[in-house]
Design a protein around this motif. Structure first.
Motif, PDB file in Angstrom:
ATOM      1  N   GLY A  91     -17.720  39.808 -22.163  1.00  0.00           N
ATOM      2  CA  GLY A  91     -16.863  39.447 -21.039  1.00  0.00           C
ATOM      3  C   GLY A  91     -16.013  38.224 -21.323  1.00  0.00           C
ATOM      4  N   PHE A  92     -16.591  37.244 -22.018  1.00  0.00           N
ATOM      5  CA  PHE A  92     -15.839  36.056 -22.413  1.00  0.00           C
ATOM      6  C   PHE A  92     -14.658  36.457 -23.297  1.00  0.00           C
ATOM      7  N   ASN A  93     -14.934  37.281 -24.305  1.00  0.00           N
ATOM      8  CA  ASN A  93     -13.861  37.746 -25.184  1.00  0.00           C
ATOM      9  C   ASN A  93     -12.794  38.483 -24.388  1.00  0.00           C
ATOM     10  N   ASP A  94     -13.224  39.328 -23.447  1.00  0.00           N
ATOM     11  CA  ASP A  94     -12.264  40.133 -22.696  1.00  0.00           C
ATOM     12  C   ASP A  94     -11.427  39.308 -21.720  1.00  0.00           C
ATOM     13  N   LEU A  95     -11.963  38.202 -21.243  1.00  0.00           N
ATOM     14  CA  LEU A  95     -11.145  37.282 -20.438  1.00  0.00           C
ATOM     15  C   LEU A  95     -10.028  36.692 -21.298  1.00  0.00           C
ATOM     16  N   ILE A  96     -10.334  36.422 -22.557  1.00  0.00           N
ATOM     17  CA  ILE A  96      -9.300  35.936 -23.482  1.00  0.00           C
ATOM     18  C   ILE A  96      -8.292  37.049 -23.748  1.00  0.00           C
ATOM     19  N   TRP A  97      -8.791  38.267 -23.988  1.00  0.00           N
ATOM     20  CA  TRP A  97      -7.916  39.411 -24.228  1.00  0.00           C
ATOM     21  C   TRP A  97      -6.945  39.626 -23.062  1.00  0.00           C
ATOM     22  N   GLU A  98      -7.415  39.418 -21.832  1.00  0.00           N
ATOM     23  CA  GLU A  98      -6.542  39.579 -20.663  1.00  0.00           C
ATOM     24  C   GLU A  98      -5.368  38.612 -20.703  1.00  0.00           C
ATOM     25  N   GLN A  99      -5.564  37.445 -21.288  1.00  0.00           N
ATOM     26  CA  GLN A  99      -4.494  36.454 -21.367  1.00  0.00           C
ATOM     27  C   GLN A  99      -3.656  36.593 -22.641  1.00  0.00           C
ATOM     28  N   ASN A 100      -4.262  37.091 -23.708  1.00  0.00           N
ATOM     29  CA  ASN A 100      -3.559  37.214 -24.981  1.00  0.00           C
ATOM     30  C   ASN A 100      -4.049  38.479 -25.669  1.00  0.00           C
ATOM     31  N   ASN A 101      -3.330  39.579 -25.455  1.00  0.00           N
ATOM     32  CA  ASN A 101      -3.798  40.842 -25.991  1.00  0.00           C
ATOM     33  C   ASN A 101      -3.520  41.029 -27.474  1.00  0.00           C
ATOM     34  N   SER A 102      -3.121  39.962 -28.160  1.00  0.00           N
ATOM     35  CA  SER A 102      -3.075  40.043 -29.624  1.00  0.00           C
ATOM     36  C   SER A 102      -4.500  39.997 -30.193  1.00  0.00           C
ATOM     37  N   TYR A 103      -5.457  39.546 -29.384  1.00  0.00           N
ATOM     38  CA  TYR A 103      -6.875  39.632 -29.746  1.00  0.00           C
ATOM     39  C   TYR A 103      -7.390  40.971 -29.244  1.00  0.00           C
ATOM     40  N   ALA A 104      -8.261  41.609 -30.026  1.00  0.00           N
ATOM     41  CA  ALA A 104      -8.811  42.902 -29.617  1.00  0.00           C
ATOM     42  C   ALA A 104      -9.825  42.731 -28.487  1.00  0.00           C
ATOM     43  N   ARG A 105      -9.862  43.703 -27.618  1.00  0.00           N
ATOM     44  CA  ARG A 105     -10.853  43.754 -26.551  1.00  0.00           C
ATOM     45  C   ARG A 105     -12.210  44.111 -27.168  1.00  0.00           C
ATOM     46  N   SER A 106     -13.296  43.734 -26.512  1.00  0.00           N
ATOM     47  CA  SER A 106     -14.619  44.115 -27.005  1.00  0.00           C
ATOM     48  C   SER A 106     -14.788  45.624 -26.858  1.00  0.00           C
ATOM     49  N   THR A 107     -15.648  46.182 -27.694  1.00  0.00           N
ATOM     50  CA  THR A 107     -15.948  47.610 -27.633  1.00  0.00           C
ATOM     51  C   THR A 107     -17.458  47.785 -27.735  1.00  0.00           C
ATOM     52  N   GLU A 108     -17.882  49.026 -27.780  1.00  0.00           N
ATOM     53  CA  GLU A 108     -19.306  49.324 -27.900  1.00  0.00           C
ATOM     54  C   GLU A 108     -19.902  48.736 -29.183  1.00  0.00           C
ATOM     55  N   ASP A 109     -19.082  48.615 -30.224  1.00  0.00           N
ATOM     56  CA  ASP A 109     -19.582  48.102 -31.500  1.00  0.00           C
ATOM     57  C   ASP A 109     -18.805  46.893 -32.014  1.00  0.00           C
ATOM     58  N   SER A 110     -18.276  46.093 -31.070  1.00  0.00           N
ATOM     59  CA  SER A 110     -17.539  44.883 -31.447  1.00  0.00           C
ATOM     60  C   SER A 110     -17.620  43.849 -30.333  1.00  0.00           C
ATOM     61  N   TRP A 111     -17.775  42.574 -30.725  1.00  0.00           N
ATOM     62  CA  TRP A 111     -17.750  41.493 -29.742  1.00  0.00           C
ATOM     63  C   TRP A 111     -16.329  41.240 -29.273  1.00  0.00           C
ATOM     64  N   GLY A 112     -15.334  41.717 -30.026  1.00  0.00           N
ATOM     65  CA  GLY A 112     -13.938  41.534 -29.674  1.00  0.00           C
ATOM     66  C   GLY A 112     -13.210  40.650 -30.674  1.00  0.00           C
ATOM     67  N   GLY A 113     -11.897  40.700 -30.608  1.00  0.00           N
ATOM     68  CA  GLY A 113     -11.050  40.039 -31.595  1.00  0.00           C
ATOM     69  C   GLY A 113     -11.134  38.528 -31.631  1.00  0.00           C
ATOM     70  N   TYR A 114     -11.250  37.894 -30.477  1.00  0.00           N
ATOM     71  CA  TYR A 114     -11.343  36.435 -30.480  1.00  0.00           C
ATOM     72  C   TYR A 114     -12.671  35.999 -31.084  1.00  0.00           C
ATOM     73  N   LEU A 115     -13.748  36.612 -30.647  1.00  0.00           N
ATOM     74  CA  LEU A 115     -15.076  36.186 -31.077  1.00  0.00           C
ATOM     75  C   LEU A 115     -15.410  36.581 -32.506  1.00  0.00           C
ATOM     76  N   GLU A 116     -14.740  37.586 -33.063  1.00  0.00           N
ATOM     77  CA  GLU A 116     -15.085  37.997 -34.423  1.00  0.00           C
ATOM     78  C   GLU A 116     -14.806  36.899 -35.446  1.00  0.00           C
ATOM     79  N   GLN A 117     -13.980  35.934 -35.091  1.00  0.00           N
ATOM     80  CA  GLN A 117     -13.659  34.857 -36.025  1.00  0.00           C
ATOM     81  C   GLN A 117     -14.648  33.686 -35.959  1.00  0.00           C
ATOM     82  N   TYR A 118     -15.581  33.733 -35.028  1.00  0.00           N
ATOM     83  CA  TYR A 118     -16.539  32.641 -34.825  1.00  0.00           C
ATOM     84  C   TYR A 118     -17.990  33.119 -34.961  1.00  0.00           C
ATOM     85  N   ASP A 119     -18.862  32.199 -35.370  1.00  0.00           N
ATOM     86  CA  ASP A 119     -20.293  32.423 -35.221  1.00  0.00           C
ATOM     87  C   ASP A 119     -20.571  32.406 -33.719  1.00  0.00           C
ATOM     88  N   ILE A 120     -21.469  33.265 -33.272  1.00  0.00           N
ATOM     89  CA  ILE A 120     -21.825  33.313 -31.854  1.00  0.00           C
ATOM     90  C   ILE A 120     -23.269  32.858 -31.725  1.00  0.00           C
TER      91      ILE A 120
END
Length: 178
Positions: free
Chosen positions: A105-134
């Motif tokens: 949900g955190f990633n998707d809130l970012i995606w809503e503001q900047n859709n150059s980051y991928a939205r999360s999916t069933e097998d992904s945390w999403g584009g913003y979070l993939e660049q960070y350790d979680i």
């Protein structure tokens, strides 16, 4: 290892002083100034994101077991950290599901503001979070100082997707890897 645990406990103490979520953008917010909602260099209006994050994931109607949701972006550590504190203990499986919901949900809130980051999916945390350790910790608010009370704690390396693990499952994996 002891130094890392002490630092984590210090962070938890700082994050836990309020009944409202303590969100730490750590340099990731927009320009300083009262009422200023200009987007940061990455197109994110952090103040709005933190408000939405708290409103959604600390909602007592949807998540009656939640005391506070705390998060922070730490670019110098290449990490996004989530501290999910509860009013009551829930099963580890439910805690892991809630943590995954919050993280995506955190990633998707970012995606809503900047859709150059991928939205999360069933097998992904999403584009913003993939660049960070979680890093994620879920535990009771009234016992947060004692790590033995935590329901789960996990760190997922940047770019990796897997279920959130903690407690017995993570201990068994660690022992098998030794």
């Amino acid at each position: 290892m002891m130094k890392k645990c002490m630092l984590l406990l210090a962070c938890l103490c700082l994050l836990s002083g309020c009944t409202k979520s303590n969100i730490i953008p750590n340099g990731s917010g927009g320009p300083e100034g009262a009422g200023d909602v200009a987007p940061s260099a990455d197109g994110i209006v952090w103040e709005q994101l933190w408000e939405d994050f708290d409103e959604i994931y600390a909602d007592p109607n949807d998540y009656p077991f939640v005391e506070t949701v705390n998060a922070g972006v730490y670019p110098e550590e290449n990490a996004v950290k989530f501290f999910l504190l509860l009013k009551e203990t829930i099963p580890e499986e439910e805690a892991a599901e809630f943590a995954a919901t919050v993280i995506k949900g955190f990633n998707d809130l970012i995606w809503e503001q900047n859709n150059s980051y991928a939205r999360s999916t069933e097998d992904s945390w999403g584009g913003y979070l993939e660049q960070y350790d979680i890093y994620v910790m879920v535990g009771p608010d009234d016992g947060k100082e004692d790590k033995a009370n935590w329901i789960l704690e996990d760190t997922i390396p940047a770019g990796e997707y897997r279920p959130i693990r903690g407690g017995v499952e993570l201990e068994e994996e660690t022992q098998a890897g030794q």
